[in-house]
Design a protein around this motif. Sequence first.
Motif, short mmCIF file in Angstrom:
data_model
loop_
_atom_site.label_atom_id
_atom_site.label_comp_id
_atom_site.label_asym_id
_atom_site.label_seq_id
_atom_site.Cartn_x
_atom_site.Cartn_y
_atom_site.Cartn_z
N THR A 133 8.57 1.20 12.76
CA THR A 133 9.68 0.33 13.18
C THR A 133 9.22 -0.94 13.20
O THR A 133 9.70 -1.91 12.94
CB THR A 133 9.82 0.80 14.75
OG1 THR A 133 10.46 2.00 15.02
CG2 THR A 133 10.94 -0.04 15.27
N ALA A 134 7.82 -1.31 13.39
CA ALA A 134 7.32 -2.82 13.39
C ALA A 134 7.18 -3.27 12.05
O ALA A 134 7.48 -4.57 11.84
CB ALA A 134 6.00 -2.86 14.12
N HIS A 135 7.06 -2.63 10.90
CA HIS A 135 6.51 -3.02 9.70
C HIS A 135 7.15 -2.30 8.58
O HIS A 135 7.29 -3.24 7.34
CB HIS A 135 4.82 -2.74 9.37
CG HIS A 135 4.12 -3.34 10.64
ND1 HIS A 135 3.81 -4.61 10.79
CD2 HIS A 135 3.43 -2.61 11.55
CE1 HIS A 135 3.10 -4.69 11.81
NE2 HIS A 135 2.74 -3.63 12.37
N CYS A 136 7.98 -1.59 8.61
CA CYS A 136 8.42 -0.90 7.50
C CYS A 136 9.98 -1.11 7.39
O CYS A 136 10.70 -1.49 8.28
CB CYS A 136 8.79 0.84 7.73
SG CYS A 136 9.32 1.57 6.01
N VAL A 155 6.45 -3.51 -1.96
CA VAL A 155 6.94 -1.98 -2.12
C VAL A 155 5.87 -1.17 -2.97
O VAL A 155 5.31 -1.28 -3.67
CB VAL A 155 8.22 -2.09 -3.29
CG1 VAL A 155 8.79 -0.69 -3.60
CG2 VAL A 155 9.31 -3.02 -2.70
N HIS A 156 5.76 -0.13 -2.00
CA HIS A 156 4.64 0.82 -2.30
C HIS A 156 5.19 2.08 -2.88
O HIS A 156 6.35 2.66 -2.33
CB HIS A 156 3.68 1.13 -1.29
CG HIS A 156 3.01 -0.30 -0.71
ND1 HIS A 156 1.65 -0.51 -0.95
CD2 HIS A 156 3.38 -1.19 0.15
CE1 HIS A 156 1.29 -1.60 -0.56
NE2 HIS A 156 2.35 -1.90 0.19
N LEU A 173 1.55 6.68 4.63
CA LEU A 173 2.62 5.36 5.51
C LEU A 173 1.63 5.14 6.48
O LEU A 173 1.92 4.04 7.20
CB LEU A 173 3.71 6.46 5.92
CG LEU A 173 4.83 6.88 5.01
CD1 LEU A 173 5.83 7.63 5.62
CD2 LEU A 173 5.37 5.42 4.40
N ARG A 174 0.72 6.16 7.19
CA ARG A 174 0.09 5.56 8.36
C ARG A 174 -0.91 4.34 7.79
O ARG A 174 -1.12 3.38 8.27
CB ARG A 174 -0.87 6.71 9.03
CG ARG A 174 -1.53 6.18 9.95
CD ARG A 174 -2.49 7.45 10.48
NE ARG A 174 -1.71 8.63 11.33
CZ ARG A 174 -1.59 9.59 10.47
NH1 ARG A 174 -2.21 9.91 9.32
NH2 ARG A 174 -0.77 10.58 10.91
N ALA A 175 -1.62 4.50 6.62
CA ALA A 175 -2.48 3.37 6.11
C ALA A 175 -1.66 2.19 5.85
O ALA A 175 -2.13 1.05 6.22
CB ALA A 175 -2.99 3.83 4.73
N LEU A 176 -0.32 2.16 5.55
CA LEU A 176 0.47 1.02 5.11
C LEU A 176 0.80 0.52 6.76
O LEU A 176 0.77 -0.87 6.73
CB LEU A 176 1.79 1.39 4.74
CG LEU A 176 1.73 1.96 3.16
CD1 LEU A 176 2.92 2.53 2.51
CD2 LEU A 176 1.02 0.63 2.39
N PRO A 184 4.45 -6.34 6.39
CA PRO A 184 5.90 -5.78 5.92
C PRO A 184 5.75 -4.96 4.69
O PRO A 184 5.15 -5.33 3.86
CB PRO A 184 6.81 -7.01 5.88
CG PRO A 184 6.12 -8.14 6.38
CD PRO A 184 4.72 -7.87 6.65
N PHE A 185 6.53 -3.76 4.58
CA PHE A 185 6.65 -3.12 3.29
C PHE A 185 7.66 -2.22 3.07
O PHE A 185 8.30 -2.12 4.37
CB PHE A 185 5.08 -2.11 3.53
CG PHE A 185 5.32 -1.12 4.27
CD1 PHE A 185 5.66 -0.02 3.77
CD2 PHE A 185 4.67 -1.18 5.59
CE1 PHE A 185 5.77 1.35 4.83
CE2 PHE A 185 4.89 -0.02 6.32
CZ PHE A 185 5.28 1.22 5.98
#
Length: 124
Positions: free
Chosen positions: A75-78, A11-12, A32-35, A41-42
């Motif tokens: 969509t893929a990671h958040c 969690v960021h 968000l781009r960096a994450l 996953p985040f």
Amino acid sequence: MDTRETRGTGVHEIDATGLPTPEAQELILRELRALTERAAPFAAVLLMPAPEGRPAGGPATDRIRALRELRPGLTAHCRGLAFVAPAGIPEERARAVHSGEGLWGCPTTATQDAEAARAWARSR
């Protein structure tokens, strides 16, 4: 006005409070781009700035384009975005915050309570 991870949770927290709206939007999109580029996953808690009279800054089309480019990674990671927005935000910002997966590509929630947002993000 910083970004930090709650240790070991994925969690960021992105703190844009105190920034003018255009700078806050830039910070959030950049973080968000960096994450998403980490490809892990985040979930994120986004602390939004207080409303301004009439925000300055680049045209909305620039922000929309940036979000479209970011959306596949979200969509893929958040696993979720929790917006902490103060009362009285302008209608355009409120629509974006409450638009959910249709705009962001991942689940969203919005609240005025930072602890509730953190708990929601941890549950993702």
